[in-house]
Motif scaffolding. Structure first.
Motif, PDB file in Angstrom:
ATOM      1  N   LEU A  48      -4.690 -14.955   0.917  1.00  0.00           N
ATOM      2  CA  LEU A  48      -3.338 -15.029   1.468  1.00  0.00           C
ATOM      3  C   LEU A  48      -3.312 -14.316   2.815  1.00  0.00           C
ATOM      4  CD1 LEU A  48      -1.995 -11.982   1.049  1.00  0.00           C
ATOM      5  CD2 LEU A  48      -1.657 -12.783  -1.246  1.00  0.00           C
ATOM      6  N   THR A  49      -2.244 -14.535   3.540  1.00  0.00           N
ATOM      7  CA  THR A  49      -2.047 -13.834   4.813  1.00  0.00           C
ATOM      8  C   THR A  49      -0.987 -12.762   4.609  1.00  0.00           C
ATOM      9  OG1 THR A  49      -2.574 -15.834   6.035  1.00  0.00           O
ATOM     10  CG2 THR A  49      -1.416 -14.115   7.233  1.00  0.00           C
ATOM     11  N   THR A  50      -1.318 -11.549   4.976  1.00  0.00           N
ATOM     12  CA  THR A  50      -0.366 -10.440   4.864  1.00  0.00           C
ATOM     13  C   THR A  50       0.008  -9.981   6.266  1.00  0.00           C
ATOM     14  OG1 THR A  50      -1.388  -9.692   2.820  1.00  0.00           O
ATOM     15  CG2 THR A  50      -0.031  -8.099   3.986  1.00  0.00           C
ATOM     16  N   SER A  51       1.307  -9.983   6.547  1.00  0.00           N
ATOM     17  CA  SER A  51       1.734  -9.424   7.834  1.00  0.00           C
ATOM     18  C   SER A  51       2.492  -8.133   7.558  1.00  0.00           C
ATOM     19  CB  SER A  51       2.582 -10.417   8.615  1.00  0.00           C
ATOM     20  OG  SER A  51       3.655 -10.863   7.843  1.00  0.00           O
ATOM     21  N   LEU A  52       2.173  -7.120   8.326  1.00  0.00           N
ATOM     22  CA  LEU A  52       2.815  -5.810   8.155  1.00  0.00           C
ATOM     23  C   LEU A  52       3.622  -5.479   9.401  1.00  0.00           C
ATOM     24  CD1 LEU A  52      -0.433  -5.388   6.998  1.00  0.00           C
ATOM     25  CD2 LEU A  52       0.756  -3.408   6.097  1.00  0.00           C
ATOM     26  N   VAL A  53       4.863  -5.090   9.184  1.00  0.00           N
ATOM     27  CA  VAL A  53       5.695  -4.625  10.300  1.00  0.00           C
ATOM     28  C   VAL A  53       6.141  -3.211   9.953  1.00  0.00           C
ATOM     29  CG1 VAL A  53       7.715  -5.069  11.723  1.00  0.00           C
ATOM     30  CG2 VAL A  53       6.486  -6.983  10.705  1.00  0.00           C
ATOM     31  N   GLU A  54       5.881  -2.288  10.891  1.00  0.00           N
ATOM     32  CA  GLU A  54       6.178  -0.884  10.615  1.00  0.00           C
ATOM     33  C   GLU A  54       7.358  -0.433  11.468  1.00  0.00           C
ATOM     34  OE1 GLU A  54       2.570   1.363  10.669  1.00  0.00           O
ATOM     35  OE2 GLU A  54       3.633   3.263  10.839  1.00  0.00           O
ATOM     36  N   TYR A  55       8.308   0.255  10.845  1.00  0.00           N
ATOM     37  CA  TYR A  55       9.498   0.748  11.546  1.00  0.00           C
ATOM     38  C   TYR A  55       9.561   2.274  11.459  1.00  0.00           C
ATOM     39  CZ  TYR A  55      11.156  -4.089  10.949  1.00  0.00           C
ATOM     40  OH  TYR A  55      11.286  -5.467  10.963  1.00  0.00           O
ATOM     41  N   ARG A  56      10.010   2.882  12.546  1.00  0.00           N
ATOM     42  CA  ARG A  56      10.332   4.315  12.554  1.00  0.00           C
ATOM     43  C   ARG A  56      11.741   4.469  13.107  1.00  0.00           C
ATOM     44  NH1 ARG A  56       6.619   8.932  12.199  1.00  0.00           N
ATOM     45  NH2 ARG A  56       4.802   8.110  11.177  1.00  0.00           N
ATOM     46  N   ASN A  57      12.582   5.132  12.369  1.00  0.00           N
ATOM     47  CA  ASN A  57      13.972   5.346  12.793  1.00  0.00           C
ATOM     48  C   ASN A  57      14.634   4.048  13.219  1.00  0.00           C
ATOM     49  OD1 ASN A  57      13.801   8.180  12.379  1.00  0.00           O
ATOM     50  ND2 ASN A  57      12.650   8.321  14.291  1.00  0.00           N
ATOM     51  N   VAL A  61       7.610  -0.204  15.401  1.00  0.00           N
ATOM     52  CA  VAL A  61       6.606   0.531  16.180  1.00  0.00           C
ATOM     53  C   VAL A  61       5.220  -0.094  16.073  1.00  0.00           C
ATOM     54  CG1 VAL A  61       7.781   2.760  16.111  1.00  0.00           C
ATOM     55  CG2 VAL A  61       6.214   2.161  14.275  1.00  0.00           C
ATOM     56  N   ASP A  62       4.999  -0.940  15.100  1.00  0.00           N
ATOM     57  CA  ASP A  62       3.658  -1.522  14.956  1.00  0.00           C
ATOM     58  C   ASP A  62       3.755  -2.795  14.131  1.00  0.00           C
ATOM     59  OD1 ASP A  62       0.966  -1.719  15.361  1.00  0.00           O
ATOM     60  OD2 ASP A  62       0.422   0.122  14.331  1.00  0.00           O
ATOM     61  N   ALA A  63       2.763  -3.649  14.309  1.00  0.00           N
ATOM     62  CA  ALA A  63       2.689  -4.886  13.523  1.00  0.00           C
ATOM     63  C   ALA A  63       1.240  -5.314  13.440  1.00  0.00           C
ATOM     64  CB  ALA A  63       3.534  -5.980  14.166  1.00  0.00           C
ATOM     65  N   SER A  64       0.855  -5.837  12.322  1.00  0.00           N
ATOM     66  CA  SER A  64      -0.507  -6.345  12.194  1.00  0.00           C
ATOM     67  C   SER A  64      -0.533  -7.495  11.189  1.00  0.00           C
ATOM     68  CB  SER A  64      -1.481  -5.239  11.781  1.00  0.00           C
ATOM     69  OG  SER A  64      -0.985  -4.524  10.699  1.00  0.00           O
ATOM     70  N   THR A  65      -1.558  -8.309  11.324  1.00  0.00           N
ATOM     71  CA  THR A  65      -1.727  -9.451  10.428  1.00  0.00           C
ATOM     72  C   THR A  65      -3.123  -9.389   9.827  1.00  0.00           C
ATOM     73  OG1 THR A  65      -0.307 -10.753  11.883  1.00  0.00           O
ATOM     74  CG2 THR A  65      -1.615 -11.977  10.278  1.00  0.00           C
ATOM     75  N   LEU A  66      -3.202  -9.645   8.537  1.00  0.00           N
ATOM     76  CA  LEU A  66      -4.469  -9.584   7.820  1.00  0.00           C
ATOM     77  C   LEU A  66      -4.649 -10.842   6.988  1.00  0.00           C
ATOM     78  CD1 LEU A  66      -3.745  -6.111   6.180  1.00  0.00           C
ATOM     79  CD2 LEU A  66      -4.949  -6.447   8.327  1.00  0.00           C
ATOM     80  N   THR A  67      -5.896 -11.245   6.808  1.00  0.00           N
ATOM     81  CA  THR A  67      -6.188 -12.249   5.795  1.00  0.00           C
ATOM     82  C   THR A  67      -6.861 -11.519   4.648  1.00  0.00           C
ATOM     83  OG1 THR A  67      -6.560 -13.852   7.551  1.00  0.00           O
ATOM     84  CG2 THR A  67      -7.282 -14.465   5.353  1.00  0.00           C
ATOM     85  N   ALA A 216       3.189 -19.610 -10.127  1.00  0.00           N
ATOM     86  CA  ALA A 216       4.155 -18.654 -10.704  1.00  0.00           C
ATOM     87  C   ALA A 216       5.091 -18.155  -9.606  1.00  0.00           C
ATOM     88  CB  ALA A 216       3.418 -17.474 -11.331  1.00  0.00           C
ATOM     89  N   ASP A 217       6.250 -17.656 -10.039  1.00  0.00           N
ATOM     90  CA  ASP A 217       7.145 -17.014  -9.073  1.00  0.00           C
ATOM     91  C   ASP A 217       6.588 -15.639  -8.752  1.00  0.00           C
ATOM     92  OD1 ASP A 217       8.828 -19.098  -8.903  1.00  0.00           O
ATOM     93  OD2 ASP A 217      10.461 -18.207 -10.062  1.00  0.00           O
ATOM     94  N   ARG A 218       6.286 -15.404  -7.474  1.00  0.00           N
ATOM     95  CA  ARG A 218       5.648 -14.133  -7.094  1.00  0.00           C
ATOM     96  C   ARG A 218       6.445 -13.470  -5.964  1.00  0.00           C
ATOM     97  NH1 ARG A 218       0.913 -14.778  -9.745  1.00  0.00           N
ATOM     98  NH2 ARG A 218       0.083 -16.891  -9.875  1.00  0.00           N
ATOM     99  N   PRO A 219       6.403 -12.149  -5.895  1.00  0.00           N
ATOM    100  CA  PRO A 219       7.092 -11.481  -4.782  1.00  0.00           C
ATOM    101  C   PRO A 219       6.355 -11.789  -3.471  1.00  0.00           C
ATOM    102  CG  PRO A 219       5.806  -9.901  -6.044  1.00  0.00           C
ATOM    103  CD  PRO A 219       5.702 -11.201  -6.772  1.00  0.00           C
ATOM    104  N   THR A 220       7.071 -12.191  -2.462  1.00  0.00           N
ATOM    105  CA  THR A 220       6.426 -12.502  -1.183  1.00  0.00           C
ATOM    106  C   THR A 220       6.741 -11.445  -0.131  1.00  0.00           C
ATOM    107  OG1 THR A 220       8.261 -13.880  -0.483  1.00  0.00           O
ATOM    108  CG2 THR A 220       6.436 -14.975  -1.636  1.00  0.00           C
ATOM    109  N   GLU A 221       7.383 -10.373  -0.568  1.00  0.00           N
ATOM    110  CA  GLU A 221       7.674  -9.277   0.354  1.00  0.00           C
ATOM    111  C   GLU A 221       7.638  -7.953  -0.406  1.00  0.00           C
ATOM    112  OE1 GLU A 221      10.588 -10.630   3.690  1.00  0.00           O
ATOM    113  OE2 GLU A 221      11.386  -8.786   2.837  1.00  0.00           O
TER     114      GLU A 221
ATOM    115  N   PRO B  45      14.533 -11.297  10.691  1.00  0.00           N
ATOM    116  CA  PRO B  45      13.677 -12.482  10.603  1.00  0.00           C
ATOM    117  C   PRO B  45      12.224 -12.143  10.907  1.00  0.00           C
ATOM    118  CG  PRO B  45      15.565 -12.874  12.048  1.00  0.00           C
ATOM    119  CD  PRO B  45      15.575 -11.420  11.702  1.00  0.00           C
ATOM    120  N   ALA B  46      11.332 -12.744  10.161  1.00  0.00           N
ATOM    121  CA  ALA B  46       9.902 -12.468  10.349  1.00  0.00           C
ATOM    122  C   ALA B  46       9.398 -13.165  11.610  1.00  0.00           C
ATOM    123  CB  ALA B  46       9.122 -12.965   9.144  1.00  0.00           C
ATOM    124  N   ALA B  47       8.546 -12.454  12.349  1.00  0.00           N
ATOM    125  CA  ALA B  47       7.924 -13.058  13.537  1.00  0.00           C
ATOM    126  C   ALA B  47       6.861 -14.059  13.094  1.00  0.00           C
ATOM    127  CB  ALA B  47       7.291 -11.962  14.379  1.00  0.00           C
TER     128      ALA B  47
END
Lengths: 262, 432
Positions: A48-57, A61-67, A216-221, B45-47
């Motif tokens: 699967l592809t996982t994208s991470l978005v990081e927030y501060r306050n 502040v950061d974002a990355s994408t992983l397979t 199956a129904d799976r959490p996507t977030e 919204p997701a990028a």
């Protein structure tokens, strides 16, 4: 005589009711945990592809994408996970191999396959164990806590079982103990709190946006909130689920410089 | 004595319980509000999700100001520009092409002309004969070892660097591969590989600067082969055994392994050994090879919960020289000692008996995406030290970094023999 029969009948009825109630109120917590694992994780090798978005306050502040390539082991059933960095461009092509707490990191820019400890983070707030596929029932012993109403990640109130998870082998896991709330009806994971050995809350995670993926129904977030600084938030989104068979021999350090699945 | 009535006690307990409940409720409400705010953020919204691509390209521009060693007068100012790229593409279902190259342009006003240097670091075809059997042909950057500061089991490091780079991370980035044929067989818990690197080019002039020789001259001036075997033992141990020989030298054995002590602590070690001549005797043209020499590294990495990793390594060299021996050889034949220092740099090894190496790496220190890393290494006994420090701020496609480097030592030590005593560099990396 009639009085005795009535008393006996009432006693039996009470036993049945008690038994039924007990059976209803105390399902096997380990089975519940395994059922929730099966919702989070497909039973066979997948990607699967996982994208991470990081927030501060409140600010990103950061974002990355992983397979992420995951495969259950033939012995024990725990997953081996290979994570390939796709973005940002600076990290593209880097790999992390996780097999329990045996972690290797490969950087193609310097041909280095370095062993890393579970505490060494590569992704900001998210621990390496957070992005890897993990069957909690293999690593933790579950105890049933109270049944209670909780608000889920989609702001719906759900009746939930609370499971208290204790690590079977602290050397083999990322978190010492976990509180996990499962939907009483569906066993879907709703929310979890992850703790250190000193009982410090490390992070809270909400599992949300369920949709059908790989049967199956799976959490996507998953929304991860830091235990110390709740304004530090990471949103993990899962896309492009696909069955993906990877040979066992590829999931080892010596294959990392060669790993190119596409 | 102040005595309370039972009713007063019950009232006090009830008040305490209510207060505790209020505090708990307030904390719980606070946590709920934090969770709600976090979920609201996640509703954004997701990028678009980035897709994997077969190429990478990185442009680096830097300005460096250096103070030269005592004796070489003045300061040196340099402008540096480098382009580093890679392509990793499947040509057919079982055939893969790997290309990595780097071009460096250096402008130093004190020098008469700008310098340009281009290197093909890797260029090889990889054929997956079967799922677990592979064959590579071309220039392959084959690297072994688990330590950070020095890798005695990295046998193919000889001639892999044209310039002296202090930072181990950057040193690996600059490194060029050797022309070779490599075969690898994998199984579920291990792998065996054999690499053969033939003699293709004439040996470089030992009196000249390694940077003046071509990449092929440095990496393929003599025949070499390397056999390596890895096997997983249990969940936590994966040793790698190596056997290496270069034409004119005796076979060398190698072993590297690492083990997790707990979730934050990793220990690792490398050892290589065999019959060989110390470098100074090689330069002197001594023979025969009559001594067994070994090099080893033992290290430990500890990671703090704040994302700071500290590594401490001890490097030992059984053929290393103590201060008096090194000084005496330098005094007896300065030219031969200069060649010995060059050979040591070419082999990326120290001439001293042992070296302490401390490396610290901190990610997201004080603010997001701000990384600080550095190391200090000291050649023992009393043969100089080197310090390197970097502060790097990451942005989406850009890095801004400041580096500080300093080396101290007598002129006959490897650090004292370097041209620069200290330098500061400001650099920008752009990742396409």
């Amino acid at each position: 005589m009639l009085g005795h029969r009535f008393a006996a009948a009432m006693f039996c009825l009470a036993l049945v009711l008690t038994h039924t109630k007990a059976a209803h109120a105390a399902p096997d917590p380990q089975l519940l945990l395994a059922a929730s694992d099966a919702i989070r994780n497909p039973a066979q090798a997948f990607a699967l592809t996982t994208s991470l978005v990081e927030y501060r306050n409140g600010k990103q502040v950061d974002a990355s994408t992983l397979t992420v390539y995951s495969k259950p082991q033939t012995q024990g059933g725990q997953f081996r996970t290979l994570i390939r960095f796709v973005a940002p461009a600076r990290d593209a092509g880097k790999l992390m191999l996780k097999n329990g707490n045996d972690l290797w990191f490969y950087d193609p820019s310097n041909q280095a396959s370095m062993r890393i400890s579970p505490e060494q983070r590569l992704l900001g707030q998210a621990a390496n164990g957070d992005v890897a596929t993990v069957n909690l029932a293999r690593d933790y012993t579950a105890q049933l806590g109270a049944e209670e109403a909780v608000t889920d990640g989609d702001r719906q109130t759900r009746q939930a079982h609370l499971l208290n998870l204790a690590a079977k082998d602290i050397q083999a896991v990322t978190y010492h103990h976990i509180q996990l709330w499962l939907d009483s009806q569906t066993q879907r994971p709703i929310k979890a709190k992850f703790f250190s050995e000193s009982d410090r809350l490390l992070k809270t995670a909400y599992y949300r946006r369920y949709r059908p993926e790989l049967g199956a129904d799976r959490p996507t977030e998953t929304v991860i909130i830091d235990g110390l600084d709740p304004k530090w938030v990471t949103v993990m989104r899962f896309d492009d689920y696909a069955w993906r068979e990877v040979p066992d021999a590829w999931l080892q350090r010596d294959y990392l410089p060669r790993f190119k699945p596409e | 004595m102040n005595r309370r009535t039972p009713a007063a006690c019950i009232g006090a307990i009830a008040w305490a319980l209510c207060s505790a409940a209020s505090l708990y409720s307030a904390a719980s409400l606070g946590a709920d509000a934090d969770d709600a705010a976090a979920l609201l953020l996640a509703d954004a919204p997701a990028a678009a999700v980035s897709a994997a691509r077969p190429w990478q390209l990185n442009l680096e521009a830097a300005m460096q100001q250096a103070q030269l060693q005592p004796g070489a007068s003045g300061d040196e100012h340099k402008g540096l520009l480098a382009l580093d790229g890679s392509l990793d593409k499947n040509l057919a279902s079982q055939l893969r092409l790997v290309l990595t190259a780097r071009a460096d342009w250096t402008s130093a006003p004190a020098q008469s002309a700008d310098q340009t240097q281009a290197s093909v670091k890797e260029a090889y075809l990889s054929w997956q004969v079967r799922a677990n059997s592979l064959l590579d042909l071309g220039r392959v950057n084959l690297r072994n070892g688990v330590a950070i500061g020095f890798n005695p089991t990295d046998f193919m490091r000889e001639g892999a660097l044209g310039t002296q780079v202090p930072d181990p991370q950057t040193r690996r980035k600059y490194r060029v591969g050797s022309l070779m044929l490599r075969a690898q067989q994998l199984w579920d818990s291990g792998a065996v590989s054999f690499a053969y690197s033939p003699e293709i080019a004439k040996p470089p002039d030992p009196l000249s600067d390694p940077a003046d020789a071509s990449d092929l001259q440095r990496t393929n001036y003599r025949e070499r082969w390397l056999l390596s075997l890895s096997q997983q033992w249990g969940a936590n141990l994966r040793p790698q055994y190596l056997l290496y020989q270069a034409a004119g030298d005796e076979p060398q054995l190698g072993l590297n392994l690492s083990r997790l002590l707990n979730n934050a602590t990793l220990i690792y070690g490398e050892w290589s050994g065999g019959r060989s001549l110390p470098l100074d005797r090689q330069v002197a043209g001594d023979s025969p090879i009559d001594t067994f020499n070994s090099s080893s590294v033992f290290g430990l990495t500890y990671t703090l919960p704040i994302d700071v990793s500290i590594s401490l390594e001890r490097h030992t060299n059984s053929s290393g020289l103590d201060q008096q021996q090194a000084q005496a050889r330098a005094a007896a034949n300065p030219q031969a000692w200069g060649q010995t220092l060059r050979l040591a740099a070419n082999r990326q090894q120290s001439l001293s008996e042992h070296t302490w190496f401390l490396h610290i790496s901190a990610r997201n220190l004080f603010r997001p995406k701000l990384d600080v890393s550095g190391f200090i290494q000291t050649d023992q006994p009393d043969q100089g030290h080197q310090l390197w420090l970097e502060v790097r701020q990451r942005f989406d496609h850009l890095d801004l970094a400041v580096q500080w480097q300093q080396q101290r030592g007598d002129p006959w030590t490897r650090f004292g023999a370097l041209n620069e005593e200290r330098s500061a560099k400001v650099l920008v990396n752009y990742y396409f």
